[in-house]
Design an enzyme around this catalytic site. Structure first.
Site, PDB file in Angstrom:
ATOM      1  N   LYS A 141       1.336   2.595  -4.052  1.00  0.00           N
ATOM      2  CA  LYS A 141       1.871   3.569  -3.186  1.00  0.00           C
ATOM      3  C   LYS A 141       3.105   4.359  -3.656  1.00  0.00           C
ATOM      4  O   LYS A 141       3.231   5.547  -3.612  1.00  0.00           O
ATOM      5  CB  LYS A 141       2.429   2.868  -1.729  1.00  0.00           C
ATOM      6  CG  LYS A 141       1.227   2.392  -1.058  1.00  0.00           C
ATOM      7  CD  LYS A 141       0.184   3.327  -0.503  1.00  0.00           C
ATOM      8  CE  LYS A 141      -0.478   2.613   0.724  1.00  0.00           C
ATOM      9  NZ  LYS A 141      -1.451   1.293   0.320  1.00  0.00           N
TER      10      LYS A 141
HETATM   11  C1  LIG Z   1      -2.638   1.336   0.578  1.00  0.00           C
HETATM   12  C2  LIG Z   1      -3.230   0.049  -0.192  1.00  0.00           C
HETATM   13  C3  LIG Z   1      -4.704   0.059  -0.670  1.00  0.00           C
HETATM   14  C4  LIG Z   1      -5.835   1.117  -0.031  1.00  0.00           C
HETATM   15  O1  LIG Z   1      -5.712   2.488  -0.298  1.00  0.00           O
HETATM   16  P1  LIG Z   1      -6.097   3.700   0.356  1.00  0.00           P
HETATM   17  O2  LIG Z   1      -5.657   4.931  -0.232  1.00  0.00           O
HETATM   18  O3  LIG Z   1      -5.376   3.584   1.778  1.00  0.00           O
HETATM   19  O4  LIG Z   1      -7.479   3.673   0.359  1.00  0.00           O
HETATM   20  C5  LIG Z   1      -5.366  -1.038  -1.349  1.00  0.00           C
HETATM   21  N1  LIG Z   1      -4.562  -1.909  -2.099  1.00  0.00           N
HETATM   22  C6  LIG Z   1      -3.160  -1.921  -1.730  1.00  0.00           C
HETATM   23  C7  LIG Z   1      -2.528  -2.939  -2.422  1.00  0.00           C
HETATM   24  C8  LIG Z   1      -2.668  -0.867  -1.073  1.00  0.00           C
HETATM   25  O5  LIG Z   1      -1.249  -0.958  -0.741  1.00  0.00           O
END
Ligand SMILES: *Cc1c(COP(=O)(O)O)cnc(C)c1O
Length: 493
Positions: free
Chosen positions: A112
């Site tokens: 993120k």
């Molecule tokens: C948010 C997240 C995901 C999923 O990503 P999306 O963009 O919501 O599909 C997968 N793995 C981790 C560790 C995340 O923080």
């Protein structure tokens, strides 16, 4: 470049506007009117640049009101020594055809950060350009990782406040600690009784409450979003698909122009959608493989064309993927159907009945580009152990889901083309599960777990996680979903 809502033929707006608004007034998501093309020659040129240079080149054509120098400066600031490696998003090969794209070297140890170190900068620059003189309050619903990454991105940013809602029983101990110890005068954190979908639905309800918006407006505030429904979240993510491709070419694993498959651990569908955007821009993307955990609503959708959220919700060892409503899918469906009519109708149906059916034609289009698979907790744990044993690469539970799904995809289809597993979190963020996968009994204390994993593997815990030890917990509130609005009102008092 103009942006439209996925739900109505509303007036096109600029990138800065789309980033400021987050969600469109009709409840839809903003999408760009076209895909800027990166030619083969330009792609070769990108390979000579560092991550920031690549990101600036990919993002600039989407940001018409920003000149190239401004975008370059934003990328310099967002991807600097706030990351623990100068490569920012290193590509790590475990054999000649398989690599892990490590997107967790930022301050909160999850992917993120790739977007949320950029979004506050994009947003404040956009507010300046549009002459907005109100304060912006960012509302976030998080399944764990977004919340901390958004807090870290927005803490101390002048003119902003940020309020994060997380599902009380749906995040790991370390994820919770990361959030409730967050510093900064402009931040708020609140647990929600329920799961991630309850928290997300609550935030969406607040956004679509015109009366509440007017009330806040009179007090000098407006609401915006840092969830991946915001275009400013999605855009920075396109860059790392290009960067991974370049690194694979530079490593000699791929010839320029050859197709590269990507397998993506998926929740809200933002990450994998950014990969699809990269393909639309001319990157030779092969198959996009959508990996789910036991909450396999997307796997079923790619198999049948029926999206059906009416099912049991599972809490798994990959909590950031414990999602039954993948918001960003709406953007993909908008493009595949070529108009806002169908996507809007399906989203209405999802809201009213909990399901929709896209029919055989649209399903065929989806399956021309996407594959999908799912993997339960036990298989993910076995995958962690196997990858560690065979290649000395330590992966987290989310990455393990994708890694196992790629293995199954290759065995099932015979498509052993070079592939990238998108690695979305540091294994230290999910220590107890990773320790368990390696056959060890995790200690009860989260910090002892970090030490245990360091000792067992000879790797190092990220400084941001080890540094949580002894930090005071600042936020203890918990709200029922219907009380989230009151919590926001109180936060902005
Ligand atoms: C948010 C997240 C995901 C999923 O990503 P999306 O963009 O919501 O599909 C997968 N793995 C981790 C560790 C995340 O923080």
């Amino acid at each position: 470049m103009k942006y439209f809502s996925t739900r109505s033929d509303s007036e096109p707006i600029s990138a800065a506007e789309a980033i400021i608004r987050g969600l469109a007034p009709d409840g839809g998501l903003y999408v760009p009117e076209s895909f800027p093309q990166i030619s083969a020659g330009e792609l070769a040129g990108l390979c000579a640049l560092d991550y920031r240079g690549r990101a600036a080149r990919i993002m600039a054509p989407y940001l018409e009101e920003f000149d190239a120098g401004e975008v370059a400066a934003l990328c310099e600031a967002a991807y600097g020594d706030n990351f623990d490696t100068p490569e920012i998003a290193p590509l790590r090969f475990t054999d000649e055809a398989t690599a892990y794209l490590e997107l967790w070297h930022g301050p909160t140890s999850a992917f993120k950060d790739m977007a949320l170190q950029m979004l506050p900068r994009l947003l404040t620059a956009s507010l300046k350009k549009r002459g907005v003189d109100k304060g912006v309050c960012i509302l976030v619903a998080t399944s764990g990782d977004t919340g901390k990454a958004a807090l870290e991105g927005f803490a101390g940013v002048p003119g902003t406040r940020i309020m994060v809602f997380y599902p009380r029983d749906g995040v790991s101990a370390v994820q919770r600690l990361q959030m409730v110890t967050q510093g900064g005068d402009n931040v708020g954190v609140c647990a929600v009784e329920g799961n991630f979908d309850d928290a997300q639905a609550g935030v969406k309800r607040i956004f679509s409450d015109a009366g509440f918006a007017a009330e806040l407006g009179a007090r000098g505030w407006f609401l915006s979003s840092a969830n991946s429904i915001n275009w400013g979240r999605l855009l920075p993510q396109i860059a790392y698909y290009f960067s991974a491709y370049c690194d694979a070419v530079n490593a000699g694993a791929l010839k320029m122009g050859e197709r590269l498959n990507f397998c993506v651990p998926t929740g809200n569908f933002g990450d994998i959608l950014a990969g699809w955007f990269a393909g639309r821009m001319g990157l030779p993307v092969g198959r996009l493989i959508c990996a789910s955990n036991e909450n396999r609503v997307l796997t079923d959708f790619f198999e049948t064309g029926v999206y059906d959220r009416r099912r049991e919700f599972h809490l798994t060892s990959s909590p950031s993927m414990d999602i039954l409503v993948s918001s960003n899918l709406e953007r993909l469906l908008y493009y595949l159907t070529g108009s806002c009519g169908d996507a809007a109708r399906w989203m209405r149906s999802l809201g009213e009945t909990g399901a929709y059916d896209i029919g055989p034609d649209c399903l065929a289009k989806l399956r021309a580009e996407f594959s999908a698979g799912s993997c339960g907790d036990r298989a993910a744990a076995e995958e962690i152990a196997r990858v560690w044993r065979e290649s000395g690469c330590l992966i987290d539970t989310h990455t393990a889901v994708a890694s196992a799904v790629l293995r199954e995809y290759r065995a099932g289809t015979g498509d052993t083309a070079p592939a990238v597993v998108v690695s979305t979190a540091s294994p230290y963020k999910f220590c107890p599960s990773v320790l368990g996968a390696l056959g060890l009994e995790p200690k009860a204390d989260p910090f002892e777990c970090l030490a245990q994993l360091e000792e067992e593997t000879g790797t190092r815990a990220p400084a941001g996680l080890a540094g949580l030890r002894g930090r005071a917990e600042r936020f203890s509130g918990c709200a029922a979903p219907e009380d989230m609005k009151a919590a926001v009102a109180a936060f902005l008092e």
